[in-house]
Enzyme design. Structure first.
Site, PDB file in Angstrom:
ATOM      1  NE  ARG A   1       2.265  14.833   1.710  1.00 48.45           N
ATOM      2  CZ  ARG A   1       1.902  15.573   2.765  1.00 48.45           C
ATOM      3  NH1 ARG A   1       1.544  14.989   3.886  1.00 48.45           N
ATOM      4  NH2 ARG A   1       1.898  16.886   2.687  1.00 48.45           N
TER       5      ARG A   1
ATOM      6  N   PRO B   1      10.294   6.667   1.736  1.00 51.16           N
ATOM      7  CG  PRO B   1      12.408   6.097   0.962  1.00 51.16           C
ATOM      8  CD  PRO B   1      11.704   7.029   1.898  1.00 51.16           C
ATOM      9  N   GLY B   2       9.499   4.022   2.054  1.00 47.92           N
ATOM     10  CA  GLY B   2       8.900   2.727   2.350  1.00 47.92           C
ATOM     11  C   GLY B   2       7.383   2.760   2.299  1.00 47.92           C
TER      12      GLY B   2
ATOM     13  CD  GLU C   1      -1.422  -2.395   1.731  1.00 52.71           C
ATOM     14  OE1 GLU C   1      -0.537  -2.390   2.610  1.00 52.71           O
ATOM     15  OE2 GLU C   1      -1.872  -3.440   1.219  1.00 52.71           O
TER      16      GLU C   1
ATOM     17  CD  GLU D   1       3.234  26.707   0.453  1.00 51.91           C
ATOM     18  OE1 GLU D   1       3.175  27.035   1.657  1.00 51.91           O
ATOM     19  OE2 GLU D   1       2.254  26.282  -0.184  1.00 51.91           O
TER      20      GLU D   1
ATOM     21  NE  ARG E   1       3.496  20.582   9.676  1.00 52.16           N
ATOM     22  CZ  ARG E   1       3.078  21.060   8.513  1.00 52.16           C
ATOM     23  NH1 ARG E   1       1.795  20.959   8.173  1.00 52.16           N
ATOM     24  NH2 ARG E   1       3.924  21.639   7.688  1.00 52.16           N
TER      25      ARG E   1
ATOM     26  CG  MET F   1       1.094  19.632  -0.409  1.00 55.34           C
ATOM     27  SD  MET F   1       2.312  18.336  -0.077  1.00 55.34           S
ATOM     28  CE  MET F   1       1.932  17.180  -1.398  1.00 55.34           C
TER      29      MET F   1
ATOM     30  CD  GLU G   1      -3.884  25.894   2.076  1.00 58.01           C
ATOM     31  OE1 GLU G   1      -2.843  25.605   2.730  1.00 58.01           O
ATOM     32  OE2 GLU G   1      -3.880  26.031   0.839  1.00 58.01           O
TER      33      GLU G   1
END
Length: 202
Positions: free
Chosen positions: A50, A128-129, A46, A106, A73, A92, A156
């Site tokens: 994002r 990256p996992g 999986e 940003e 966060r 993003m 936001e």
């Protein structure tokens, strides 16, 4: 290192969307070449999709000061002593935007600063996992004396506080564990290795 695999050494067997909201979760089925030769069995993973992002290190080489931002966060609320983290500017990359355009946007939205110069440093993968997210890392030449106050976009629900501090003080916060997010750790380590050349070119 004699062996180097590429995308050609992966057989994609299938992909399906498991969840689609603000973010997306995909299931990948694939086989890949093995270091010992031959091919793996089918693997299922999986992947949290994002999109990609930029991170910006705002640095004033004249005063030798860095600009950090602080915001909540919520994903770390159960894994840290506080979910309010000291970070570098980040955001993003939206469709149709270049990474450098996002870096400038940003920086203004989150710190109120405009860079006199924006320098690309590198790319890296955040985790990256489990996610495809890639960061483009920039350092921005800024006038740190102009950094102050609260920033962020109301639509936001951003509530961002600006902090200005000497480079050495910021690096000490990294060393004592106060700064504990990967992008800021990477950025401050890069700055500690390169600040002398940045100051010499000021």
């Amino acid at each position: 290192m004699s062996q180097k695999f590429t995308n050609e050494d992966v057989q994609m067997l299938g992909k399906r969307t498991l969840f689609q909201g603000f973010f997306r979760m995909e299931e990948y089925r694939f086989k890949h070449r093995l270091f010992a030769g031959g091919w793996s069995q089918e693997v299922v993973r999986e992947v949290f999709e994002r999109g990609h992002a930029v991170v910006v290190l705002p640095y004033d080489p004249v005063s030798d000061k860095v600009v950090l931002i602080e915001q909540i966060r919520i994903p770390v609320v159960n894994a840290a002593t506080t979910p309010w983290l000291l970070e570098f500017v980040a955001g993003m990359i939206e469709e149709g935007e270049s990474a450098e355009q996002v870096a400038h946007r940003e920086l203004l939205e989150e710190s109120g600063l405009v860079a006199s110069e924006m320098h690309y440093i590198s790319q890296y993968f955040s985790s990256p996992g489990g996610t495809s997210e890639r960061f483009d890392f920039y350092w921005a030449r800024v006038d740190a004396s102009q950094a102050d106050g609260l920033h962020g976009l109301d639509d936001e629900h951003e509530d961002i506080k600006v902090h200005v501090m000497p480079r050495e003080a910021a690096f000490q916060l990294l060393q004592d564990g106060t700064i504990n997010n990967a992008s800021t750790v990477i950025g401050l380590q890069w700055l500690q290795l390169n600040y002398q050349s940045l100051r010499a070119a000021k």
